[in-house]
Write a protein that holds these residues in place. Sequence first.
Motif, PDB file in Angstrom:
ATOM      1  N   GLU A 106     -38.589  27.505 -96.882  1.00  0.00           N
ATOM      2  CA  GLU A 106     -39.049  28.423 -97.031  1.00  0.00           C
ATOM      3  C   GLU A 106     -38.162  29.088 -96.525  1.00  0.00           C
ATOM      4  OE1 GLU A 106     -42.766  31.906 -97.333  1.00  0.00           O
ATOM      5  OE2 GLU A 106     -43.347  30.149 -97.850  1.00  0.00           O
ATOM      6  N   GLN A 107     -38.329  29.003 -94.706  1.00  0.00           N
ATOM      7  CA  GLN A 107     -37.189  30.758 -94.136  1.00  0.00           C
ATOM      8  C   GLN A 107     -35.877  30.050 -94.370  1.00  0.00           C
ATOM      9  OE1 GLN A 107     -39.431  33.145 -92.287  1.00  0.00           O
ATOM     10  NE2 GLN A 107     -36.830  33.760 -93.493  1.00  0.00           N
ATOM     11  N   LYS A 108     -35.241  29.300 -94.263  1.00  0.00           N
ATOM     12  CA  LYS A 108     -33.814  28.821 -94.617  1.00  0.00           C
ATOM     13  C   LYS A 108     -33.401  29.400 -96.291  1.00  0.00           C
ATOM     14  CE  LYS A 108     -33.313  24.663 -91.687  1.00  0.00           C
ATOM     15  NZ  LYS A 108     -32.882  22.879 -91.656  1.00  0.00           N
ATOM     16  N   ALA A 109     -35.022  29.123 -96.789  1.00  0.00           N
ATOM     17  CA  ALA A 109     -34.416  29.853 -97.621  1.00  0.00           C
ATOM     18  C   ALA A 109     -33.462  30.872 -98.562  1.00  0.00           C
ATOM     19  CB  ALA A 109     -35.434  29.075 -99.440  1.00  0.00           C
ATOM     20  N   LEU A 110     -35.135  31.697 -97.773  1.00  0.00           N
ATOM     21  CA  LEU A 110     -34.800  33.203 -97.983  1.00  0.00           C
ATOM     22  C   LEU A 110     -33.468  33.725 -96.482  1.00  0.00           C
ATOM     23  CD1 LEU A 110     -39.357  34.049 -96.831  1.00  0.00           C
ATOM     24  CD2 LEU A 110     -37.802  34.937 -98.914  1.00  0.00           C
ATOM     25  N   ASP A 111     -33.312  32.943 -95.658  1.00  0.00           N
ATOM     26  CA  ASP A 111     -32.255  33.491 -95.237  1.00  0.00           C
ATOM     27  C   ASP A 111     -30.497  33.553 -95.927  1.00  0.00           C
ATOM     28  OD1 ASP A 111     -33.351  33.935 -92.795  1.00  0.00           O
ATOM     29  OD2 ASP A 111     -33.188  31.958 -91.945  1.00  0.00           O
ATOM     30  N   ILE A 112     -31.124  32.757 -96.767  1.00  0.00           N
ATOM     31  CA  ILE A 112     -29.534  31.978 -97.539  1.00  0.00           C
ATOM     32  C   ILE A 112     -30.267  33.345 -98.949  1.00  0.00           C
ATOM     33  CG2 ILE A 112     -28.942  30.616 -99.234  1.00  0.00           C
ATOM     34  CD1 ILE A 112     -29.923  28.178 -98.086  1.00  0.00           C
ATOM     35  N   LEU A 113     -31.455  33.827 -99.217  1.00  0.00           N
ATOM     36  CA  LEU A 113     -31.063  35.021-100.095  1.00  0.00           C
ATOM     37  C   LEU A 113     -30.808  36.092 -99.344  1.00  0.00           C
ATOM     38  CD1 LEU A 113     -31.933  35.473-102.700  1.00  0.00           C
ATOM     39  CD2 LEU A 113     -34.393  36.222-102.205  1.00  0.00           C
ATOM     40  N   GLN A 114     -31.120  36.055 -98.470  1.00  0.00           N
ATOM     41  CA  GLN A 114     -30.474  37.476 -98.038  1.00  0.00           C
ATOM     42  C   GLN A 114     -28.749  36.917 -97.666  1.00  0.00           C
ATOM     43  OE1 GLN A 114     -32.303  37.993 -93.672  1.00  0.00           O
ATOM     44  NE2 GLN A 114     -31.067  40.057 -93.032  1.00  0.00           N
ATOM     45  N   GLU A 115     -28.140  36.182 -97.132  1.00  0.00           N
ATOM     46  CA  GLU A 115     -27.163  36.584 -96.814  1.00  0.00           C
ATOM     47  C   GLU A 115     -26.060  36.346 -98.052  1.00  0.00           C
ATOM     48  OE1 GLU A 115     -23.469  35.924 -94.642  1.00  0.00           O
ATOM     49  OE2 GLU A 115     -25.708  35.986 -93.878  1.00  0.00           O
ATOM     50  N   CYS A 116     -26.655  36.064 -99.850  1.00  0.00           N
ATOM     51  CA  CYS A 116     -26.076  35.434-100.764  1.00  0.00           C
ATOM     52  C   CYS A 116     -25.880  37.646-101.333  1.00  0.00           C
ATOM     53  CB  CYS A 116     -27.626  35.466-101.479  1.00  0.00           C
ATOM     54  SG  CYS A 116     -26.425  35.819-103.823  1.00  0.00           S
ATOM     55  N   VAL A 117     -27.817  37.998-101.268  1.00  0.00           N
ATOM     56  CA  VAL A 117     -27.670  39.814-101.299  1.00  0.00           C
ATOM     57  C   VAL A 117     -26.525  40.903-100.349  1.00  0.00           C
ATOM     58  CG1 VAL A 117     -28.588  41.445-101.564  1.00  0.00           C
ATOM     59  CG2 VAL A 117     -30.080  39.334-102.136  1.00  0.00           C
ATOM     60  N   TYR A 118     -26.439  39.876 -99.428  1.00  0.00           N
ATOM     61  CA  TYR A 118     -25.202  40.948 -97.843  1.00  0.00           C
ATOM     62  C   TYR A 118     -23.909  40.800 -98.680  1.00  0.00           C
ATOM     63  CZ  TYR A 118     -22.538  42.224 -93.809  1.00  0.00           C
ATOM     64  OH  TYR A 118     -21.593  42.237 -93.453  1.00  0.00           O
ATOM     65  N   ARG A 119     -24.021  39.441 -98.671  1.00  0.00           N
ATOM     66  CA  ARG A 119     -22.045  39.371 -99.559  1.00  0.00           C
ATOM     67  C   ARG A 119     -22.019  39.591-101.307  1.00  0.00           C
ATOM     68  NH1 ARG A 119     -19.580  33.711 -97.141  1.00  0.00           N
ATOM     69  NH2 ARG A 119     -20.914  33.961 -94.736  1.00  0.00           N
ATOM     70  N   ALA A 120     -23.193  39.798-101.352  1.00  0.00           N
ATOM     71  CA  ALA A 120     -22.545  40.575-102.930  1.00  0.00           C
ATOM     72  C   ALA A 120     -22.929  41.266-102.415  1.00  0.00           C
ATOM     73  CB  ALA A 120     -23.622  39.918-103.985  1.00  0.00           C
ATOM     74  N   LEU A 121     -22.994  42.744-102.342  1.00  0.00           N
ATOM     75  CA  LEU A 121     -22.923  44.037-101.995  1.00  0.00           C
ATOM     76  C   LEU A 121     -21.534  44.402-101.821  1.00  0.00           C
ATOM     77  CD1 LEU A 121     -23.830  46.583-102.104  1.00  0.00           C
ATOM     78  CD2 LEU A 121     -24.947  46.754 -99.468  1.00  0.00           C
ATOM     79  N   LEU A 122     -20.893  44.096-100.393  1.00  0.00           N
ATOM     80  CA  LEU A 122     -20.017  43.290 -99.199  1.00  0.00           C
ATOM     81  C   LEU A 122     -18.609  43.389-100.654  1.00  0.00           C
ATOM     82  CD1 LEU A 122     -20.202  42.216 -95.976  1.00  0.00           C
ATOM     83  CD2 LEU A 122     -19.880  44.219 -96.918  1.00  0.00           C
ATOM     84  N   ASN A 123     -18.741  42.792-101.776  1.00  0.00           N
ATOM     85  CA  ASN A 123     -17.568  41.855-102.369  1.00  0.00           C
ATOM     86  C   ASN A 123     -17.988  42.687-103.599  1.00  0.00           C
ATOM     87  OD1 ASN A 123     -16.100  40.336-100.825  1.00  0.00           O
ATOM     88  ND2 ASN A 123     -17.625  39.094-101.241  1.00  0.00           N
ATOM     89  N   ILE A 124     -19.145  43.359-103.978  1.00  0.00           N
ATOM     90  CA  ILE A 124     -19.191  44.103-105.688  1.00  0.00           C
ATOM     91  C   ILE A 124     -18.299  44.089-105.865  1.00  0.00           C
ATOM     92  CG2 ILE A 124     -19.598  46.850-104.912  1.00  0.00           C
ATOM     93  CD1 ILE A 124     -22.114  44.147-106.977  1.00  0.00           C
ATOM     94  N   GLU A 125     -16.940  44.685-105.312  1.00  0.00           N
ATOM     95  CA  GLU A 125     -15.922  45.301-106.730  1.00  0.00           C
ATOM     96  C   GLU A 125     -15.359  44.615-107.007  1.00  0.00           C
ATOM     97  OE1 GLU A 125     -14.019  48.329-104.080  1.00  0.00           O
ATOM     98  OE2 GLU A 125     -15.693  49.913-104.305  1.00  0.00           O
ATOM     99  N   ASN A 126     -15.229  43.781-106.570  1.00  0.00           N
ATOM    100  CA  ASN A 126     -14.849  42.256-106.474  1.00  0.00           C
ATOM    101  C   ASN A 126     -15.259  41.278-108.231  1.00  0.00           C
ATOM    102  OD1 ASN A 126     -12.618  42.459-104.788  1.00  0.00           O
ATOM    103  ND2 ASN A 126     -13.755  41.388-103.326  1.00  0.00           N
TER     104      ASN A 126
END
Length: 75
Positions: free
Chosen positions: A55-75
Amino acid sequence: MEALMNVSYQALSDENSETFLIKKAINGDAESFTELMKIYKTYLYKIAFSYVKDEQKALDILQECVYRALLNIEN
């Protein structure tokens, strides 16, 4: 965690369709990005959990996914 798994999906109106939200998010609209994350968070969590089975690792992955999506939204 249970609240995350019990998200009910609302039908989006034409004005708030996913395509419309994506276009707005790409153009820098933070609210649209947030709405997209609300729609997809359970789906993304389930995918992450299916890989790591923790559960915790999955939440960490989700957080990283959202962060990267936000950083790269223009691409």
